[in-house]
Write an enzyme that holds these catalytic residues in place. Structure first.
Site: not given
Length: 447
Positions: A123, A402
């Protein structure tokens, strides 16, 4: 505040898979397909080199070198000696990408990843599961420092603070997009790849997301499934996404609850629209933005990239009586929801427009603002928007970001128009990943 005409739009904000920052705009689901070069030197993919790992870099990897070749190495830590296996790159490339497949000398901050899928070739969502949680935050702080030094020419040293609501850095992601493989099984994508890794759990997803049954269901005829664990309804919402032409992308509406001290508010947002994915982030950032902005009755406030009105609602109340808030957002559906969220406030107006176009209209009309909030996409506001914001003459700008690199570039742009960085703080809204949230305050340099 009188405003200009409306037109245009901006990219919709949608939910993203574990590890990818959810803010503002979505990357390709859980990683990107590696770029293929039409021509170049011999492929280095699969080559294994023993390297000493250098500093952390922006993007979830560390920098290392082998015989003059720069490597960006994942699953490593500064100071370690590892065997790095090249995953992308050719002879002559400025840098290659690699995974640490064997650790010969480990950092004292290395831990066993709690998730079995957080490993080379699996992942791609989490970057730092092999890192102790306090050291993750130190690494993120060093990235913020490096980006501001390199891109803005400023020395900053913000400590990355924890956002309340997770469990030791796990079980915090309330919105997850799962990819669906050819057998109809939901999973997560490998790093920088379209390959789908079957999983039976995702440890950074909330229990509600996993308990929804998304990983136990056969999904036929869809390419992904969004799971939204919002405050309302009580059960998570599952949104099958058949493809770019098969869905409007909204998934219906959900409700979210936000607090700011003794204040609380309810918000309606699109299920697949932008919202902070950490359960404590929306309240934390609202509280910090209102405290840092210092809005008072009578102030004229511009809320740019306003989404569905996280800040707009509270600011509308804080500047009453006599004050005014204009929310500008390029996603027309988000504006519809924002209008609904602020319908009890007669001093709030909305514009569905590109931010640069709307602010340019204000500047052309010689309109000014007392305060400005910026909450742009990951790419940042950009130098043109920063110049236009400065032209409005606000006494204070609070910028929520962000991406520290985009923020640093925009702070530098603001400095060219008379605004200085007054304060900077950083928040760990995405534990186990390299993403870090920053809140900057800009004020006129003359003050």
């Amino acid at each position: 505040m009188t405003t200009g005409p409306t037109s245009g739009g901006r990219r919709s904000r949608t939910g993203t898979p574990p590890g990818d920052a959810p803010r503002r705009t979505s990357p390709a689901p859980h990683g990107r397909r590696p770029r293929e070069k039409a021509a170049g030197g011999e492929s280095l993919v699969g080559s294994e080199w023993t390297v000493e790992v250098g500093p952390i870099a922006h993007g979830g990897h560390c920098v290392a070198r082998h015989e003059g070749q720069v490597l960006f190495v994942r699953h490593a830590l500064p100071g370690e000696t590892v065997v790095a296996r090249v995953t992308e790159g050719r002879v002559g490339d400025r840098f290659v990408r690699a995974d640490a497949v064997s650790v010969l000398s480990a950092s004292p901050e290395r831990v066993t990843p709690p998730c079995p899928y957080a490993a080379p070739g699996l992942c791609g969502g989490c970057d730092f599961q092999h890192v102790s949680l306090p050291y993750q935050r130190q690494l993120k702080a060093s990235v913020v420092r490096e980006q501001f030094s390199r891109l803005a020419g400023l020395d900053v040293d913000p400590a990355v603070r924890a956002v309340p609501g997770d469990t030791d850095g796990l079980r915090w992601r309330t919105r997850v997009e799962f990819a669906v493989d050819q057998d109809g099984r939901a999973g997560l994508r490998a790093h920088r790849s379209r390959a789908i890794i079957p999983v039976d759990d995702c440890l950074i997803a909330t229990h509600g997301v996993i308990d929804s049954g998304v990983l136990d269901t056969e999904w036929t005829g869809v390419e992904s499934v969004d799971v939204v664990d919002a405050a309302h309804p009580e059960e998570p919402v599952l949104v099958p996404v058949p493809g770019p032409e098969g869905s409007d992308g909204s998934g219906g509406l959900v409700g979210e609850l936000v607090t700011d001290g003794d204040w609380s508010g309810e918000y309606v947002v699109a299920a697949r629209g932008f919202w902070q994915v950490h359960p404590g982030a929306a309240s934390t950032f609202l509280s910090r933005v209102t405290a840092l902005l210092g809005a008072e009755p009578g102030d004229r406030v511009l809320d740019l990239y306003a989404g569905s009105g996280l800040f707009t609602v509270r600011l509308g109340e804080l500047v009453a009586p006599g004050g005014f808030v204009l929310g500008v957002e390029g996603d027309a559906r988000a504006v519809d929801n924002g209008t609904r969220n602020t319908e009890h406030l007669d001093n709030v107006e909305w514009r569905a427009n590109r931010v640069d176009r709307e602010v340019r209209s204000l500047v052309d009309q010689q309109i000014t603002a007392d305060l400005v909030v910026l909450d742009p996409p990951r790419t940042g506001a950009g130098k043109d928007v920063m110049a236009l914001v400065a032209a409005l003459g606000p006494r204070r700008v609070v910028y929520v970001a962000c991406d520290p690199a985009a923020l640093a570039r925009d702070v530098r742009a603001a400095s060219e128009h008379g605004y200085r960085l007054a304060s900077l703080e950083a928040w760990d809204a995405f534990p186990m990943t390299h993403h870090v949230e920053s809140i900057a305050v800009l004020e006129p340099a003359s003050e």
